[in-house]
Design an enzyme around this catalytic site. Sequence first.
Site, short mmCIF file in Angstrom:
data_model
loop_
_atom_site.label_atom_id
_atom_site.label_comp_id
_atom_site.label_asym_id
_atom_site.label_seq_id
_atom_site.Cartn_x
_atom_site.Cartn_y
_atom_site.Cartn_z
N ASP A 1 0.83 -1.20 0.00
CA ASP A 1 0.00 0.00 0.00
C ASP A 1 0.87 1.26 0.00
O ASP A 1 2.09 1.19 -0.19
CB ASP A 1 -0.96 -0.02 1.19
CG ASP A 1 -0.25 0.02 2.55
OD1 ASP A 1 1.00 0.16 2.59
OD2 ASP A 1 -0.94 -0.07 3.58
N GLU B 1 3.85 1.04 2.19
CA GLU B 1 4.77 -0.06 1.93
C GLU B 1 4.59 -1.19 2.93
O GLU B 1 5.54 -1.73 3.47
CB GLU B 1 6.22 0.48 1.90
CG GLU B 1 6.51 1.15 0.57
CD GLU B 1 7.22 2.49 0.67
OE1 GLU B 1 7.56 2.92 1.79
OE2 GLU B 1 7.40 3.11 -0.38
N GLU C 1 7.63 14.67 8.20
CA GLU C 1 6.75 13.59 7.77
C GLU C 1 5.64 13.36 8.80
O GLU C 1 4.47 13.21 8.45
CB GLU C 1 7.56 12.31 7.57
CG GLU C 1 6.77 11.14 7.03
CD GLU C 1 7.64 9.97 6.67
OE1 GLU C 1 7.65 9.56 5.49
OE2 GLU C 1 8.35 9.45 7.57
#
Length: 374
Positions: free
Chosen positions: A166, A169, A325
Amino acid sequence: MTTTPGVDLDALLDRSRAIITTLQQPNGAYPASPTFSAYRGYCWLRDGAFIADGASAAGEVASASAFFDWCAMVVTRHGSRIDEIVTAAAAGTPLPDDRMLPARFNFDGSLGDEDWWDFQLDGYGTWLWAAAQHASRHSVDLSRWSDAAALTVDYLLSSWQRPCFDWWEEHSEEVHVSTLGCVAAGLSGAADAGLVSGERATRARAGAERVRARIEESGVVGGHLVKWFGSRDVDASLSALIAPLGVIDARSELGAMTLRAVSADLEADGGVHRFRADTFYGGGQWPLLSCFLGLAYAASGDSESARRLLDWAASTASEDGTLPEQVAERLLSPQHQQEWIDRWGPVANPLLWSHAMVLRLAAELSAGRGEVAA
């Protein structure tokens, strides 16, 4: 446009454009993160496509076009592999996962030499979709990308039903609804924009409809989209199917129920987690996912919620204007945080995808007010 007290949104948008354009490689590749140990030196088709879409929406036309030039170079460079994959699938003898195309490439378009969770289909759909959006937005000539688009459409049509990793990963054994959404958006976008034509465009449109039908048949539980076929859980990447991908109508019952489910399960005070069982760096909240959810809310007509989510994403910027992130607030699995720090170092910062999504959501909200993004 208002934002969190102490955050200068105009300055952050300027900084985001600068980070994206100055770190972009001469051949158009976007580094996922310039310094993060596991990402350094690589460009992802998925991340890059969303970065290009954000850059395009913010008026960085040349930067986005250069990225699609890079995509076209990469795909045509590996065209013989695509032909092999398509031929094997048509013969009923599909190639194993390690012979499929990877999610990320070296900047020069070559394959990486490190082990990775590579077989992902989403990026091949997102680059087609983003190129089509860019061309529509800026009247860009698509012809130089048409050969690569044809190869990509053939690849997706031959392989979209396969399980693969996905967005995160993970879980290569599953068929992921967000991946299928990227495929559907890419196929229909390529056909509608004229990236492909004739019989291939007809097949692309029909394929997109089959993918959408499969999503609604197998990817909905309790009235909302789910993480993968057979799951009952949601994933924040599902917001993208509502907006910006537009695979699910934001004002439909399915769109509304999915928005509610993602917000209820994964959002806290504007910050959005990937999924409830997340352990990556402790399972923090991701600015880019707040922006995806914000885009979905904006598409539904709820600009107040969209602005709240943008405010939170902007608030995660460091003093020098870089966006990470994820942030380590409200960790879902704090006991797993240190093992990832020991493995790869601190969380990626800057992450170009985070900067791009702030640009994209800010542009959407500004357009909705008849303004131009700063």
